[in-house]
Design a protein around this motif. Sequence first.
Motif, PDB file in Angstrom:
ATOM      1  N   ASP A  39       0.874  -1.160   0.000  1.00 48.19           N
ATOM      2  CA  ASP A  39       0.000   0.000   0.000  1.00 48.19           C
ATOM      3  C   ASP A  39       0.917   1.217   0.000  1.00 48.19           C
ATOM      4  O   ASP A  39       1.804   1.331   0.859  1.00 48.19           O
ATOM      5  N   GLU A  41       0.665   4.123   0.973  1.00 54.44           N
ATOM      6  CA  GLU A  41       0.680   4.926   2.199  1.00 54.44           C
ATOM      7  C   GLU A  41       1.067   4.119   3.435  1.00 54.44           C
ATOM      8  O   GLU A  41       1.822   4.596   4.269  1.00 54.44           O
ATOM      9  N   LYS A  42       0.562   2.902   3.559  1.00 51.12           N
ATOM     10  CA  LYS A  42       0.802   2.098   4.760  1.00 51.12           C
ATOM     11  C   LYS A  42       2.150   1.385   4.742  1.00 51.12           C
ATOM     12  O   LYS A  42       2.759   1.165   5.772  1.00 51.12           O
ATOM     13  N   THR A  65       7.777   1.921   1.689  1.00 48.80           N
ATOM     14  CA  THR A  65       7.593   1.584   0.270  1.00 48.80           C
ATOM     15  C   THR A  65       8.746   2.012  -0.639  1.00 48.80           C
ATOM     16  O   THR A  65       8.692   1.762  -1.838  1.00 48.80           O
TER      17      THR A  65
END
Length: 145
Positions: A39, A41-42, A65
């Motif tokens: 993800d 953002e996560k 990420t």
Amino acid sequence: MLTLETTIEKTCLIGLTYFTAEGEMLKQSLLAGKVSSCDAEKGIGIALFEKESSVQGSKQFLIPTDLSCWFTAPKGKFHTSVEGVTVTDPNYLITWDIYQTRSYKQESDEREAAKPLSDKQSGKQGDEQMQWWEWKPRTEQPKVG
């Protein structure tokens, strides 16, 4: 080309080096697992391998990420920091340096001094158990062997 989506289901060896706010090394660890989610953002979720024959376990580990520290891993068998966990021919080798963002002792001392007297007497705990870390990708290809 490596993208967040193409990391799914790939096995990886994750080298983590932890430092104090002053830059002193605290510890190093080497984990292994398979990317289970991503993800923007996560972060990237990795299902960590567990003891028995390095099978994918239920423990999830979340990393940032940033893919600049992902390198094609060399062929071979690698022993991790987790007792009994080895991985053979992982897809990627990932390395991160993780820094405390503030001196934990200094921050605790400052908070203790700033606490109201009633909190000090009651033994009430604030967020001194919380630690903040900054993840920095190690973008130089690791040397193995």
